[in-house]
Design a protein around this motif. Structure first.
Motif, short mmCIF file in Angstrom:
data_model
loop_
_atom_site.label_atom_id
_atom_site.label_comp_id
_atom_site.label_asym_id
_atom_site.label_seq_id
_atom_site.Cartn_x
_atom_site.Cartn_y
_atom_site.Cartn_z
N THR A 256 0.83 -1.21 0.00
CA THR A 256 0.00 0.00 0.00
C THR A 256 0.86 1.25 0.00
O THR A 256 0.67 2.15 -0.83
N VAL A 257 1.82 1.30 0.91
CA VAL A 257 2.71 2.45 1.05
C VAL A 257 4.16 2.05 0.78
O VAL A 257 4.95 2.86 0.29
N SER B 276 5.21 6.86 -3.67
CA SER B 276 4.79 8.26 -3.69
C SER B 276 3.35 8.35 -3.23
O SER B 276 2.52 7.48 -3.56
N PRO B 277 3.00 9.37 -2.46
CA PRO B 277 1.61 9.53 -2.00
C PRO B 277 0.69 9.88 -3.15
O PRO B 277 1.15 10.32 -4.22
N PRO B 278 -0.61 9.71 -2.99
CA PRO B 278 -1.57 10.09 -4.02
C PRO B 278 -1.45 11.57 -4.37
O PRO B 278 -1.02 12.39 -3.55
N GLU B 279 -1.80 11.91 -5.58
CA GLU B 279 -1.74 13.29 -6.03
C GLU B 279 -2.54 14.20 -5.09
O GLU B 279 -3.66 13.90 -4.72
N THR C 49 -1.73 14.85 -1.99
CA THR C 49 -1.55 14.47 -0.59
C THR C 49 -0.08 14.54 -0.22
O THR C 49 0.77 14.00 -0.94
N TRP D 223 -0.01 11.38 4.50
CA TRP D 223 -0.36 10.04 4.00
C TRP D 223 0.08 8.96 5.00
O TRP D 223 -0.66 8.02 5.28
N GLU E 5 -2.22 8.79 7.88
CA GLU E 5 -3.50 8.21 7.50
C GLU E 5 -3.41 6.69 7.42
O GLU E 5 -4.36 5.97 7.76
N GLN E 6 -2.25 6.18 7.01
CA GLN E 6 -2.10 4.76 6.72
C GLN E 6 -1.53 3.94 7.87
O GLN E 6 -1.48 2.71 7.79
#
Length: 536
Positions: free
Chosen positions: A393-394, A407-410, A412, A417, A420-421
């Protein structure tokens, strides 16, 4: 307006009732006991997985910053842990915004959940003053926690920071991965230096000349005299005073000189630092709102929409502070002081060690299960997944044995991130120093960037006065001393920096500190330091 007020009032009443109901359900109605725990049952397995053949539920309380919520529960490693251990976790997630009041209710009630998770929940003082609520963990560690035992052998400092004045461990430690040795480092507007044809300042005389140029030569090229050569904190953090040998990692006005605890606001180094800072302030080279601005005002200056207006500051990493102007700023080596030496706040052994990351309460009927569950967090792979996010996931686990952060989502930020994870900073974890070489971080942002700029100051990091543990009796006495002394030091510092007269008023200042009990304060902290350094 009356209708709206009534609606708001009803909403607040409902919220309050729900909050109290949630807390009541959390702490339960069982009585706290110091007696031996109930038998775990024949389903308990001392080794291997599952931990218990029959499903068991543990209540686990954690606190998150602000409105972070409980998204971390979706972490794939945590979900798999429930399946592999047969231990279901009833997470009770509280917000730091209102935890203070709820904590008081819980401690007054004397009833707690099975596990306390994260060092933000209870302070040293909370634990020491309520030891009957928490189980000594030494025997549980020896019998049921092989992962933690191995970690304590490899990094004995973890046992040292987690040993209470009675010689027992009531809480579990953590060693976070890929942490720097430095805290805040000097950051300068490199674009301004280049425009003015100036070199990076090396010492305090150079820094003074640079500040003068920043103020007088319009380096942001907007035709307005809006430049602030230095803005930051001299009121809360002592980082700006580092060139004078003053470092204060734990924000308690203590430092070590020749391995002796010293209250630095009563030293000659401090007096000289204040005199120098007053000179800068009197010439308009330091933010004139230094002692009156809040975080909102400070952020507005750092991210001024029309042009960068801050020349120098002390920061963790520039890109986390200066918004769209972040590329103008660069971290530089520590500024040399009058003695030609450089001093940097931090810890030579790294900023990775924590205590109070997990406690097992005397309310728990299954301490052995709780201990074995906690021990699952003390492996390298478990720890990186609980600091950044799950593998897949990360984190990308590569065939060569390395672990690369994705890389984090666009839209974010990386740090947001990770929070959050994962449980991130909170909870038990241990990453071996040897394992860290397998972790691949992005060196242009976040944790990776901090490790890069850390090299600029790491060799100058001073050994700090450690995060010592105090006894219940000392915790009763300390607030009486620190309330008056800290307030007096803070007020006097602001007056001396803005108005001067430190030389004329110094003797009276020292006399007043002594009258407030400074000698006793240093004595208490010295005794705690001796206990800390003598722990095997």
């Amino acid at each position: 307006m009356a209708i709206m007020s009534n609606a708001i009032g009803k909403r607040l009443l409902v919220t309050g009732v729900l909050s109290f109901t949630m807390l009541f359900n959390l702490i339960g109605c069982s009585e706290t006991t110091e007696e031996a725990p109930a038998e775990t049952g024949s389903g308990f397995n001392k080794e291997g997985l599952p931990i218990t053949s029959e499903p068991v539920t543990l209540d686990v309380l954690t606190v998150r910053w602000g409105n972070m919520g409980d998204t971390f529960k979706a972490n794939a490693w945590l979900q798999e842990l429930e399946k592999s251990t047969n231990v279901k976790i009833n997470w009770q997630v509280m917000s730091s915004n209102d935890w203070g009041e709820q904590k008081s209710i819980m401690l007054a009630s004397g009833t707690l959940p099975d596990i306390i998770f994260g060092d933000i929940v209870f302070s040293d003082s909370d634990i020491v003053n309520n030891l009957s609520y928490f189980r000594p963990l030494d025997d549980l560690i020896d019998e049921y926690m092989p992962n933690l035992k191995a970690a304590l052998e490899e990094t004995p400092e973890m046992r040292k920071i987690s040993t209470f004045p009675d010689g027992k461990m009531y809480s579990l430690p953590a060693r976070l991965p890929s942490r720097p040795t430095t805290t805040m480092q000097p950051v300068i507007n490199k674009a301004w230096l280049d425009r003015l044809g100036l070199e990076i300042p090396d010492n305090i005389d150079d820094l003074y000349s640079v500040f003068k140029a920043f103020k007088e030569r319009d380096p942001n090229r907007n035709g307005i005299a809006d430049e602030i050569p230095f803005s930051g904190s001299v009121d809360i953090s002592m980082d700006f005073l580092n060139p004078f040998g003053i470092t204060d990692l734990n924000n308690n006005s203590m430092m070590l000189k020749d391995d002796t605890p010293v209250f630095f606001p009563a030293t000659n180094e401090y007096k000289e630092a204040i005199k120098w800072t007053h000179k800068l302030y009197s010439e308009g080279l330091i933010d004139q709102e230094l002692f009156t601005q809040d975080n909102t005002m400070s952020t507005a200056k750092q991210q001024n929409p029309d042009a960068a207006i801050i020349g120098f500051s002390n920061q963790w990493i520039p890109d986390a502070v200066f918004g769209k102007w972040k590329d103008e700023y660069a971290t530089i080596p520590p500024i040399a002081g009058l003695d030609g030496k450089r001093y940097q706040t931090g810890d030579p052994v790294g900023l990775s060690l924590r205590r109070n990351e997990l406690l097992i309460t005397t309310s728990s009927e299954h301490p052995e299960i709780a201990a074995r569950w906690a021990d699952q967090f003390y492996t390298n792979e478990a720890s990186i997944q609980n600091f950044w996010g799950a593998i897949g996931t990360v984190i990308e686990k590569r065939d060569d044995g390395t672990y690369a952060l994705m890389s984090p989502p666009e839209g974010t930020g990386a740090d947001a991130w990770y929070w959050e994870q994962s449980v991130r900073d909170f909870g038990p974890k241990y990453v071996s120093p040897d394992f860290e070489k397998n972790i691949i971080l992005d060196e242009t942002t976040g944790d990776g960037l901090k490790l890069v700029i850390d090299k600029l100051g790491s060799e100058h990091v001073t050994t700090p006065f450690p995060n010592v543990m105090y006894s219940a009796e000392e915790f009763q006495e300390l607030p009486t001393l620190t309330t008056d002394i800290d307030s007096f030091v803070k007020t006097t510092r602001a007056q001396w920096i803005t108005k001067g007269n430190v030389d004329e008023e110094w003797d009276g200042y020292i006399k007043q500190l002594n009258a407030m009990g400074l000698e006793r304060l240093v004595e208490i902290r010295t005794e705690a330091y001796k206990r800390y350094t003598n722990v095997e």
